[in-house]
Scaffold this motif. Structure first.
Motif, PDB file in Angstrom:
ATOM      1  N   TYR A  89      28.820-144.093-114.188  1.00 52.98           N
ATOM      2  CA  TYR A  89      30.221-143.673-114.194  1.00 52.98           C
ATOM      3  C   TYR A  89      30.347-142.168-113.998  1.00 52.98           C
ATOM      4  CZ  TYR A  89      29.854-141.854-118.984  1.00 52.98           C
ATOM      5  OH  TYR A  89      29.517-141.131-120.092  1.00 52.98           O
ATOM      6  N   LEU A  93      31.752-139.588-109.999  1.00 51.03           N
ATOM      7  CA  LEU A  93      32.934-138.749-110.222  1.00 51.03           C
ATOM      8  C   LEU A  93      33.449-138.088-108.941  1.00 51.03           C
ATOM      9  CD1 LEU A  93      32.171-137.041-113.662  1.00 51.03           C
ATOM     10  CD2 LEU A  93      33.740-138.926-113.156  1.00 51.03           C
ATOM     11  N   ASP A  95      33.973-139.486-106.311  1.00 55.43           N
ATOM     12  CA  ASP A  95      34.839-140.445-105.625  1.00 55.43           C
ATOM     13  C   ASP A  95      36.263-140.459-106.177  1.00 55.43           C
ATOM     14  OD1 ASP A  95      32.614-141.184-104.179  1.00 55.43           O
ATOM     15  OD2 ASP A  95      32.100-142.855-105.507  1.00 55.43           O
ATOM     16  N   TYR A  96      36.502-139.744-107.275  1.00 53.11           N
ATOM     17  CA  TYR A  96      37.815-139.810-107.925  1.00 53.11           C
ATOM     18  C   TYR A  96      38.699-138.605-107.599  1.00 53.11           C
ATOM     19  CZ  TYR A  96      35.600-143.554-110.523  1.00 53.11           C
ATOM     20  OH  TYR A  96      34.952-144.721-110.848  1.00 53.11           O
ATOM     21  N   LYS A  97      38.338-137.865-106.567  1.00 54.93           N
ATOM     22  CA  LYS A  97      39.132-136.692-106.180  1.00 54.93           C
ATOM     23  C   LYS A  97      39.822-136.910-104.832  1.00 54.93           C
ATOM     24  CE  LYS A  97      35.172-134.344-104.078  1.00 54.93           C
ATOM     25  NZ  LYS A  97      34.451-133.077-103.922  1.00 54.93           N
ATOM     26  N   CYS A  98      40.302-138.131-104.597  1.00 56.17           N
ATOM     27  CA  CYS A  98      40.961-138.461-103.329  1.00 56.17           C
ATOM     28  C   CYS A  98      42.229-137.646-103.102  1.00 56.17           C
ATOM     29  CB  CYS A  98      41.278-139.954-103.277  1.00 56.17           C
ATOM     30  SG  CYS A  98      42.255-140.531-104.692  1.00 56.17           S
ATOM     31  N   ALA A 110      43.214-142.885-106.921  1.00 58.45           N
ATOM     32  CA  ALA A 110      41.873-143.044-107.483  1.00 58.45           C
ATOM     33  C   ALA A 110      41.770-144.328-108.306  1.00 58.45           C
ATOM     34  CB  ALA A 110      41.529-141.846-108.358  1.00 58.45           C
ATOM     35  N   GLN A 111      40.625-144.977-108.198  1.00 60.46           N
ATOM     36  CA  GLN A 111      40.366-146.164-108.993  1.00 60.46           C
ATOM     37  C   GLN A 111      39.998-145.763-110.423  1.00 60.46           C
ATOM     38  OE1 GLN A 111      40.741-149.371-107.939  1.00 60.46           O
ATOM     39  NE2 GLN A 111      41.574-148.447-106.064  1.00 60.46           N
ATOM     40  N   ILE A 113      37.933-145.225-113.757  1.00 60.47           N
ATOM     41  CA  ILE A 113      36.504-144.997-113.962  1.00 60.47           C
ATOM     42  C   ILE A 113      35.914-146.195-114.693  1.00 60.47           C
ATOM     43  CG2 ILE A 113      34.804-143.536-115.136  1.00 60.47           C
ATOM     44  CD1 ILE A 113      36.628-141.176-114.646  1.00 60.47           C
ATOM     45  N   GLU A 148      36.382-142.764-119.083  1.00 52.26           N
ATOM     46  CA  GLU A 148      37.350-141.680-119.238  1.00 52.26           C
ATOM     47  C   GLU A 148      37.249-141.007-120.599  1.00 52.26           C
ATOM     48  OE1 GLU A 148      41.281-142.934-118.361  1.00 52.26           O
ATOM     49  OE2 GLU A 148      40.868-143.397-116.257  1.00 52.26           O
TER      50      GLU A 148
END
Length: 524
Positions: A89, A93, A95-98, A110-111, A113, A148
């Motif tokens: 996880y 990380l 991948d969560y800054k779209c 963002a999906q 976590i 998270e």
């Protein structure tokens, strides 16, 4: 003028029937720590995860260090990110800054976590060979937690660590005999950008807070030494902690440490510093800072911390130098509060508030007496202008454009604090007009801080669109924990509480001149 160390940790005696008691430095420290911790915590939850520049890289580094990986694997090529092993996880990380660099895109893209993905996986980080001390402290939040919750825990550890040193600034400022203008300077210097970074996983916040705390604390210690007053143990502890941790925040922090310390010495003369060197407690504090700095210097050299700087399109050094000089004033925008991945500008009204505040402090400082205070101002002003220019020009042909305003923020905050120290001898009268001026200044500051906070929430809840869309926030595409309305009300409440504390401090009448030793004034 001789006082016991204990008296420095208790309220000063009543000087007259109209003079209020000054709160003890310890009380100021604890109250300010609570307030700044709450402010930073609100930013922690208002800012989406991975919404701060380079936060994924810093979070991955922190999780790796907390698991014993002080560095990472690399081929040694400039700009190559290092590889570490962390839970899945954490590894994902990036991948969560779209929404990064896209102010019209909300974090709803963002999906969630995946807290169940705790298997070891390889991850890359541009902070791989940075000093591990900050990351080891913050990374503890990822042990025993997942998803998270672990990220928020790391943010909160960083927040309250930074909040301590922000509080130390006010603790030291309130310890000065003429504390009013240094306290005003501290209130002006802490911009929304400082609080925004405080609520993130990023060593820049600790660098800013510890640099400023070191400068102001050293000033308070030198003043006590000059006045033949026993040096407060509380100040010695905060000096040691701020200097020792500052050395380990970022590769440039050792330079900031040296400049901040030199600036404080200039404010109080070399003879005062040499006199203070004879005090054992001060010697121990300097020894602790020196040992910590030696380790930090060894790490920067042996780990080659500058090699992980990301590369961009090469720029001729002369072009980079001219561009940096041209951007000197423009960086004021970043000093005040560019949010997100440098994609959300502060509202103009908030920006002008700090332009006014900074300008007033600088003009007063450059016309202040004694003149030696101006020499510290000159040193710090040149640092803010010349050091970034020189570093950018020296690396531009190899790395391209690397400089951002927040890299200089530690020196900018110290510059404004130095302005407060330089102007402390100007007469300060507590009159109805003064009180009214302070009240309206604090109200303006609270409104400006709140405006920037709301702008950040607008950017994340609905995105910054081409049309004015404040009312659309009541139908958000993304919501922070607790909802943006509750966070905003809490933020206003904490700022108001802080404003009341500052007002009560500034409403304390200065000690009569007869109460102050002339010999002490001459040395200060």
């Amino acid at each position: 003028m001789h006082k016991s160390i204990t008296s420095l940790l208790t309220p000063a005696p009543r000087l007259s029937s109209t003079t209020q008691k000054r709160p003890s430095p310890l009380r100021v420290l604890l109250v300010a720590w609570l307030l700044f911790g709450c402010i930073g915590s609100l930013w922690t939850f208002a800012s989406p995860l991975m919404s701060i520049p380079d936060e994924p890289a810093h979070a991955i580094k922190a999780a790796a260090v907390a698991r014993g990986q002080f560095s990472g694997n690399t081929t040694g090529k400039q700009g190559e990110q290092l590889t570490v092993s962390v839970p899945g996880y954490i590894a994902d990380l990036h991948d969560y800054k779209c929404f990064a660099h896209k102010s019209d895109v909300t974090p709803a893209c963002a999906q969630p976590i995946d807290a169940t993905d705790r298997g070891w996986r390889a991850a890359t980080t541009s902070a791989g060979n940075y000093n591990p001390v900050y990351y080891g402290i913050v990374g503890l939040g990822s042990r025993g937690l997942s998803g998270e919750a672990a990220i928020y825990a790391m943010r909160l550890i960083s927040t309250w660590l930074v909040a301590f040193f922000l509080a130390a600034i006010f603790c030291a400022a309130s310890s000065l005999r003429r504390f009013h203008r240094p306290v005003i300077a501290a209130s002006v210097a802490l911009t929304p950008a400082v609080f925004f970074l405080t609520g993130s996983i990023n060593p820049s916040a600790l660098e800013i807070a510890s640099t400023a705390a070191l400068f102001m604390t050293l000033c308070a210690i030198l003043e006590q030494s000059a006045g033949k007053v026993p040096i407060s143990r509380l100040l010695l502890v905060t000096l040691t902690l701020s200097g020792a941790l500052l050395a380990h925040t970022r590769p440039l922090s050792l330079l900031w440490l040296a400049i901040a310390a030199l600036s404080a010495v200039i404010c109080f003369r070399l003879n005062t510093f040499l006199q203070t060197l004879k005090i054992r407690g001060f010697q121990l504090a300097l020894a602790g800072i020196a040992l910590s700095s030696l380790f930090a210097l060894w790490w920067v050299s042996s780990a080659k911390s500058f090699e992980s700087l990301l590369t961009g399109a090469p720029i001729p050094s002369d072009v980079a130098a001219v561009a940096m000089l041209d951007k000197t004033v423009f960086f004021m925008v970043e000093y005040v509060g560019v949010l997100g991945w440098i994609d959300t500008l502060p509202p103009p009204a908030a920006l002008y508030t700090w332009v006014l505040g900074f300008g007033a402090m600088l003009i007063l400082a450059y016309t202040a007496r004694p003149v030696r205070g101006r020499w510290a101002m000159a040193l710090l002003t040149l640092t803010v202008i010349i050091v970034p220019l020189a570093l950018q020009a020296a690396t531009s042909e190899q790395l391209g454009w690397i400089w951002q305003g927040r890299y200089t923020l530690a020196m900018v905050v110290t510059l404004i604090l130095a302005a407060g120290v330089a102007t402390r001898f100007r007469q300060y009268r507590v009159t109805p007009w003064t009180k009214s001026l302070v009240r309206w200044g604090l109200v303006l500051g609270i409104l400006a801080h709140t405006y920037v906070f709301l702008e950040g929430l607008r950017r994340y809840t609905i995105g910054i669109q081409a049309h004015v869309n404040w009312t659309e926030m009541f139908e958000p595409l993304w919501q922070p924990p607790g909802g943006w309305q509750l966070l905003t009300l809490a933020y206003i409440a904490v700022l108001a509480a802080g404003g009341v504390c500052v007002y009560r401090l500034l409403a304390i009448k200065p000690a009569p001149r007869a109460e102050t030793s002339p010999s002490t004034d001459a040395l200060s």
